[in-house]
Design a protein around this motif. Structure first.
Motif, PDB file in Angstrom:
ATOM      1  N   GLY A 104       0.843  -1.189   0.000  1.00  0.00           N
ATOM      2  CA  GLY A 104       0.000   0.000   0.000  1.00  0.00           C
ATOM      3  C   GLY A 104       0.873   1.232   0.000  1.00  0.00           C
ATOM      4  N   GLN A 105       0.448   2.239  -0.740  1.00  0.00           N
ATOM      5  CA  GLN A 105       1.239   3.456  -0.857  1.00  0.00           C
ATOM      6  C   GLN A 105       0.315   4.665  -0.735  1.00  0.00           C
ATOM      7  OE1 GLN A 105       2.746   4.613  -4.845  1.00  0.00           O
ATOM      8  NE2 GLN A 105       4.765   4.324  -3.884  1.00  0.00           N
ATOM      9  N   ALA A 106       0.661   5.581   0.164  1.00  0.00           N
ATOM     10  CA  ALA A 106      -0.077   6.836   0.278  1.00  0.00           C
ATOM     11  C   ALA A 106       0.315   7.718  -0.894  1.00  0.00           C
ATOM     12  CB  ALA A 106       0.236   7.520   1.602  1.00  0.00           C
ATOM     13  N   LYS A 107      -0.672   8.285  -1.587  1.00  0.00           N
ATOM     14  CA  LYS A 107      -0.387   9.092  -2.770  1.00  0.00           C
ATOM     15  C   LYS A 107       0.272  10.426  -2.433  1.00  0.00           C
ATOM     16  CE  LYS A 107      -3.652   8.951  -5.980  1.00  0.00           C
ATOM     17  NZ  LYS A 107      -5.017   8.884  -6.556  1.00  0.00           N
ATOM     18  N   ASP A 108       0.172  10.860  -1.169  1.00  0.00           N
ATOM     19  CA  ASP A 108       0.818  12.117  -0.782  1.00  0.00           C
ATOM     20  C   ASP A 108       2.296  11.916  -0.442  1.00  0.00           C
ATOM     21  OD1 ASP A 108       0.848  10.950   1.746  1.00  0.00           O
ATOM     22  OD2 ASP A 108      -0.448  12.454   2.659  1.00  0.00           O
ATOM     23  N   GLY A 109       2.787  10.686  -0.611  1.00  0.00           N
ATOM     24  CA  GLY A 109       4.198  10.402  -0.363  1.00  0.00           C
ATOM     25  C   GLY A 109       4.541  10.161   1.095  1.00  0.00           C
ATOM     26  N   SER A 110       3.530  10.068   1.961  1.00  0.00           N
ATOM     27  CA  SER A 110       3.798   9.931   3.394  1.00  0.00           C
ATOM     28  C   SER A 110       4.229   8.533   3.824  1.00  0.00           C
ATOM     29  CB  SER A 110       2.581  10.375   4.211  1.00  0.00           C
ATOM     30  OG  SER A 110       1.470   9.544   3.937  1.00  0.00           O
ATOM     31  N   GLY A 111       4.166   7.561   2.928  1.00  0.00           N
ATOM     32  CA  GLY A 111       4.671   6.259   3.336  1.00  0.00           C
ATOM     33  C   GLY A 111       4.158   5.111   2.509  1.00  0.00           C
ATOM     34  N   GLU A 112       4.698   3.950   2.824  1.00  0.00           N
ATOM     35  CA  GLU A 112       4.354   2.716   2.155  1.00  0.00           C
ATOM     36  C   GLU A 112       4.187   1.633   3.206  1.00  0.00           C
ATOM     37  OE1 GLU A 112       7.074   0.046  -0.498  1.00  0.00           O
ATOM     38  OE2 GLU A 112       6.188   1.607  -1.783  1.00  0.00           O
ATOM     39  N   LEU A 113       3.305   0.689   2.945  1.00  0.00           N
ATOM     40  CA  LEU A 113       3.034  -0.404   3.871  1.00  0.00           C
ATOM     41  C   LEU A 113       3.135  -1.716   3.106  1.00  0.00           C
ATOM     42  CD1 LEU A 113       1.909  -1.401   6.639  1.00  0.00           C
ATOM     43  CD2 LEU A 113      -0.364  -1.111   5.653  1.00  0.00           C
ATOM     44  N   ARG A 114       3.844  -2.679   3.682  1.00  0.00           N
ATOM     45  CA  ARG A 114       3.954  -4.009   3.080  1.00  0.00           C
ATOM     46  C   ARG A 114       3.512  -5.044   4.097  1.00  0.00           C
ATOM     47  NH1 ARG A 114       7.662  -4.413  -1.572  1.00  0.00           N
ATOM     48  NH2 ARG A 114       8.120  -2.261  -2.195  1.00  0.00           N
ATOM     49  N   ILE A 115       2.647  -5.953   3.646  1.00  0.00           N
ATOM     50  CA  ILE A 115       2.120  -7.002   4.518  1.00  0.00           C
ATOM     51  C   ILE A 115       2.244  -8.330   3.783  1.00  0.00           C
ATOM     52  CG2 ILE A 115       0.105  -7.887   5.751  1.00  0.00           C
ATOM     53  CD1 ILE A 115      -1.046  -5.003   5.639  1.00  0.00           C
ATOM     54  N   THR A 116       2.743  -9.335   4.486  1.00  0.00           N
ATOM     55  CA  THR A 116       2.745 -10.700   3.967  1.00  0.00           C
ATOM     56  C   THR A 116       1.686 -11.458   4.745  1.00  0.00           C
ATOM     57  OG1 THR A 116       5.108 -10.597   3.486  1.00  0.00           O
ATOM     58  CG2 THR A 116       4.110 -12.792   3.628  1.00  0.00           C
ATOM     59  N   SER A 117       0.711 -11.997   4.039  1.00  0.00           N
ATOM     60  CA  SER A 117      -0.385 -12.696   4.712  1.00  0.00           C
ATOM     61  C   SER A 117       0.054 -14.082   5.162  1.00  0.00           C
ATOM     62  CB  SER A 117      -1.586 -12.824   3.788  1.00  0.00           C
ATOM     63  OG  SER A 117      -2.628 -13.514   4.454  1.00  0.00           O
ATOM     64  N   ALA A 118      -0.275 -14.388   6.393  1.00  0.00           N
ATOM     65  CA  ALA A 118      -0.025 -15.727   6.928  1.00  0.00           C
ATOM     66  C   ALA A 118      -1.303 -16.563   6.881  1.00  0.00           C
ATOM     67  CB  ALA A 118       0.481 -15.637   8.367  1.00  0.00           C
ATOM     68  N   ASP A 119      -2.437 -15.929   6.586  1.00  0.00           N
ATOM     69  CA  ASP A 119      -3.735 -16.599   6.577  1.00  0.00           C
ATOM     70  C   ASP A 119      -4.238 -16.696   5.134  1.00  0.00           C
ATOM     71  OD1 ASP A 119      -6.548 -17.147   6.645  1.00  0.00           O
ATOM     72  OD2 ASP A 119      -6.593 -16.474   8.732  1.00  0.00           O
ATOM     73  N   LEU A 120      -4.160 -17.879   4.537  1.00  0.00           N
ATOM     74  CA  LEU A 120      -4.521 -18.053   3.137  1.00  0.00           C
ATOM     75  C   LEU A 120      -5.994 -17.782   2.871  1.00  0.00           C
ATOM     76  CD1 LEU A 120      -2.415 -21.211   2.212  1.00  0.00           C
ATOM     77  CD2 LEU A 120      -1.860 -18.799   1.906  1.00  0.00           C
ATOM     78  N   ASP A 121      -6.880 -18.144   3.796  1.00  0.00           N
ATOM     79  CA  ASP A 121      -8.307 -17.885   3.599  1.00  0.00           C
ATOM     80  C   ASP A 121      -8.595 -16.392   3.554  1.00  0.00           C
ATOM     81  OD1 ASP A 121      -9.030 -20.571   3.422  1.00  0.00           O
ATOM     82  OD2 ASP A 121      -9.285 -20.749   5.592  1.00  0.00           O
ATOM     83  N   GLU A 122      -7.980 -15.625   4.453  1.00  0.00           N
ATOM     84  CA  GLU A 122      -8.167 -14.173   4.424  1.00  0.00           C
ATOM     85  C   GLU A 122      -7.560 -13.573   3.156  1.00  0.00           C
ATOM     86  OE1 GLU A 122      -8.467 -13.042   9.147  1.00  0.00           O
ATOM     87  OE2 GLU A 122      -6.623 -12.569   8.071  1.00  0.00           O
ATOM     88  N   ALA A 123      -6.385 -14.025   2.772  1.00  0.00           N
ATOM     89  CA  ALA A 123      -5.730 -13.498   1.577  1.00  0.00           C
ATOM     90  C   ALA A 123      -6.584 -13.748   0.336  1.00  0.00           C
ATOM     91  CB  ALA A 123      -4.344 -14.111   1.421  1.00  0.00           C
ATOM     92  N   ARG A 124      -7.229 -14.900   0.254  1.00  0.00           N
ATOM     93  CA  ARG A 124      -8.108 -15.195  -0.890  1.00  0.00           C
ATOM     94  C   ARG A 124      -9.254 -14.188  -0.977  1.00  0.00           C
ATOM     95  NH1 ARG A 124      -6.941 -20.655   0.653  1.00  0.00           N
ATOM     96  NH2 ARG A 124      -5.755 -21.650  -1.000  1.00  0.00           N
ATOM     97  N   GLN A 125      -9.655 -13.634   0.152  1.00  0.00           N
ATOM     98  CA  GLN A 125     -10.707 -12.621   0.195  1.00  0.00           C
ATOM     99  C   GLN A 125     -10.130 -11.210   0.075  1.00  0.00           C
ATOM    100  OE1 GLN A 125     -13.724 -13.286   3.321  1.00  0.00           O
ATOM    101  NE2 GLN A 125     -12.490 -15.070   3.821  1.00  0.00           N
TER     102      GLN A 125
END
Length: 170
Positions: A104-125
């Motif tokens: 995820g990236q804020a368009k105002d340049g305030s930051g970026e977020l990276r997440i690796t999902s450990a839950d495959l069922d949630e990631a599928r959604q």
């Protein structure tokens, strides 16, 4: 897990014409009924585009539009943009049908977020959790041509906010 690096800002009042708060999201694993503040109603065209969410296949996206390269042995799974954010989802290793990585990236340049999902069922959604924050790409597969898709953000204080997506490649 790290807290998000960018600030989640609720919409500025007064609300845009046709924007009405909605409740809950059938696309989350949380069964409590929480109020969610949406910037646009499900069937209200987005002011900057004059359209509902534009949906296309991820294979048609120009690679210059990607936020970042996906991890080794993965591929772009989804790409979306809202008023304040850009989001890219990458697949799991050697499985282009399984979402696993959220960028995820804020368009105002305030930051970026990276997440690796450990839950495959949630990631599928397309539900990704980072500490007490939950990020969801809600796409309403029942009537996609008649409804906006959203980036939904659930915060630890119980508040929720959703921004309609200008486009969603998946």
């Amino acid at each position: 897990m790290q807290p998000p690096k960018y600030q989640i800002n609720p919409p500025v009042k007064p609300r845009l014409p046709g924007a009405e708060p909605r409740t809950g999201s059938p696309n989350t694993t949380d069964t409590t009924d929480k109020s969610i503040d949406r910037d646009y109603d499900f069937s209200t065209p987005i002011a900057s585009t004059g359209k509902l969410t534009v949906r296309e296949r991820i294979r048609t996206v120009d690679t210059d539009k990607l936020i970042a390269s996906c991890p080794t042995d993965t591929a772009p799974y989804a790409l979306a943009e809202s008023t304040h954010y850009r989001v890219q989802i990458c697949s799991g290793e050697y499985d282009p049908q399984l979402p696993k990585y959220y960028i995820g990236q804020a368009k105002d340049g305030s930051g970026e977020l990276r997440i690796t999902s450990a839950d495959l069922d949630e990631a599928r959604q397309l539900v990704f959790k980072n500490g007490d924050y939950t990020y969801t790409l809600y796409r309403d597969s029942a009537r996609p041509e008649q409804n906006n898709a959203y980036l939904e953000i659930y915060m630890p204080n119980g508040k929720s906010y959703a921004e309609a997506l200008f486009y969603l490649y998946e």
